[in-house]
Scaffold this motif. Sequence first.
Motif, short mmCIF file in Angstrom:
data_model
loop_
_atom_site.label_atom_id
_atom_site.label_comp_id
_atom_site.label_asym_id
_atom_site.label_seq_id
_atom_site.Cartn_x
_atom_site.Cartn_y
_atom_site.Cartn_z
N LYS A 19 20.39 27.92 -34.28
CA LYS A 19 19.11 27.23 -34.13
C LYS A 19 18.20 28.04 -33.22
O LYS A 19 18.64 28.88 -32.44
CB LYS A 19 19.33 25.83 -33.54
N ALA A 20 16.89 27.75 -33.31
CA ALA A 20 15.89 28.57 -32.64
C ALA A 20 16.14 28.70 -31.14
O ALA A 20 16.09 29.80 -30.58
CB ALA A 20 14.50 27.99 -32.90
N THR A 21 16.43 27.58 -30.47
CA THR A 21 16.61 27.63 -29.02
C THR A 21 17.81 28.48 -28.63
O THR A 21 17.75 29.29 -27.70
CB THR A 21 16.78 26.20 -28.47
N LYS A 22 18.90 28.31 -29.36
CA LYS A 22 20.11 29.08 -29.05
C LYS A 22 19.89 30.57 -29.33
O LYS A 22 20.36 31.43 -28.58
CB LYS A 22 21.29 28.56 -29.85
N LYS A 23 19.17 30.87 -30.44
CA LYS A 23 18.89 32.27 -30.73
C LYS A 23 18.02 32.88 -29.64
O LYS A 23 18.23 34.03 -29.23
CB LYS A 23 18.19 32.39 -32.09
N PHE A 24 17.04 32.12 -29.17
CA PHE A 24 16.16 32.63 -28.12
C PHE A 24 16.96 32.97 -26.87
O PHE A 24 16.80 34.05 -26.28
CB PHE A 24 15.10 31.57 -27.80
N ARG A 25 17.84 32.06 -26.46
CA ARG A 25 18.62 32.29 -25.25
C ARG A 25 19.60 33.44 -25.42
O ARG A 25 19.82 34.23 -24.49
CB ARG A 25 19.37 31.01 -24.86
#
Length: 578
Positions: free
Chosen positions: A78-84
């Motif tokens: 998911k976007a948030t996990k990929k960002f982190r």
Amino acid sequence: MMICSVQANSVFGSPLQYRCVCLPSMGFEGKSMKLQVKKEKTCQRKSICVHAFTDLTYVAPVVFVYLLKECYFNGNLKATKKFRALQQQVHNVLCNSPQPGPATFVAYCLYILPILGPHCEGFSHLIVSALHRFLKTAASTGDSLEAKILAARLFVDIVEGSIGHDERIAVKILEVFDVKLTDIEKVVSRLKVQNDCRFDSAKTYVEKYIYGLIESQSYMTAVNLLEHFSIRQSGQSFLVKMMEKKQLRAAEKWAAFMGKPMLSILVQEYADRNMLKNAYVIIKRNNLQQEFPDVHHKYKESALKKLAEKACWDVAEAKANGDRQLVEFLVYLAMEAGYSEKVDELCNRYALEGFLNAKELEASFLHRHFLNLNDLVVEDIIWVDEVDGLRKATCHIEGSKVVGLDCEWKPNYVKGRKPNKVSIMQIASDKMVFIFDLIKLYEDVPDVLDNCLTRILQSPRILKLGYNFQCDVKQLAQSYGDLECFKCYNMLLDIQNMFKEPRGGLSGLAELEYAALDAAVLIQIFCHVRDQSHPADVSEGHDKIEWKSHIVSYMDNPKKSRKESKIRKELEVEDNGP
């Protein structure tokens, strides 16, 4: 393993040779990023190593940005996990000595990122936040001076529009690279040497940009820049403008930067707007209790009252925290609610004297808190619980120009339980008081009840007086949601809005707050307030029509009807007539 070598002309220097590395599938901890690519009906796992995370000597910023983008768009998280996850990987990259240095490398990347179009802002936040984290732990990057000048030039290019970064990214660049006015001055000086006449001093240049942000209502960005460059030219008018535009976070940040005098102005503005919670937070955060004892205490009382209204007495007592003045206020709230057991309990626990015990309270409650209707020259009080009485009452009320409204329902002291239904509605003219048994009428003749009350409550020719009527409006809607009569109101006047504080002949009004809840009393108070004397420096005509500005309507369409406006004008003409 596949190694691809490319040669690219650097926009910042001489041609350099770079390499990017793609590795077979490895674990995430093996310094590669697993991707899941859907190909027809099958899924095969691949991985891209951004640059092997081991040797960045020949990895160009443009290659790095491209591979970073591929990792994000092909990742299956998911976007948030990929960002982190990518933020952590970029942090690792910066620890592996990218050339010519970590900070400068990121600055180069920021120059390139606008080629990603709508994704530019997200990736910019990613690498800037990774650099910020890296700089917190790094002893020295060795390229800070070069990076500062490059970041200062980048800021100027963003302001000029030649580099397409968001204004918030511009602020982040200044903060993370610690760019000062002196650094921008160096860039401006170089541009002047090139006969660029657009630039004055660095401070003037930055101030023009900030004022442009203020005009476009980008208040938080403007405040961040003013604080970053320590520019203190704006004052109270700027603060008030932000509050009027509901930019409260920006206003609070600006006041904190300006210091105690501006914070005091902010608290007073909040207090004047009755935003007691906001004022309390500022007071507590900045230790201003001594400067604003009344505001601080008023918020505490307001918080206790809200808890008492929800029957959260134990929570309210804990919030009072043993403060004698607040505990006494809680006792008064319990008395107001008729909760005599809580009155005794608090008085005994805190050794409070001067309060009536439960039996005395019950015996004297009506005498102490309510005016006697016989003193109000009321000819008759009529109980309405059947259809004929309902129709007669409606005809009488429709012949009145002003009536008072009040609703009653049984208090609910059980936490979490829904409020009880409104059981009684009082509607009083200057001579008669009608007490409508809403529960019985709703059960027996709901359609007739709906029609009759619609004729009264939605009539633009009857001025309807209330006291804190918003509470009654809400309770009626919750109790009888299927009746149309409680969905729209016309010509309402809350008499507590007719004065800001008790004065003159109304000095006892605060002590008779309970009396104001009685429909018949509302008319007497209204007449008193309307006819009372006013300051000599205010024109007579203005005094007579001032109360009309508080007349409101509650309806699905918030715009005032033309008919209502016409009625108001007629009232003004009558008052100004001979």
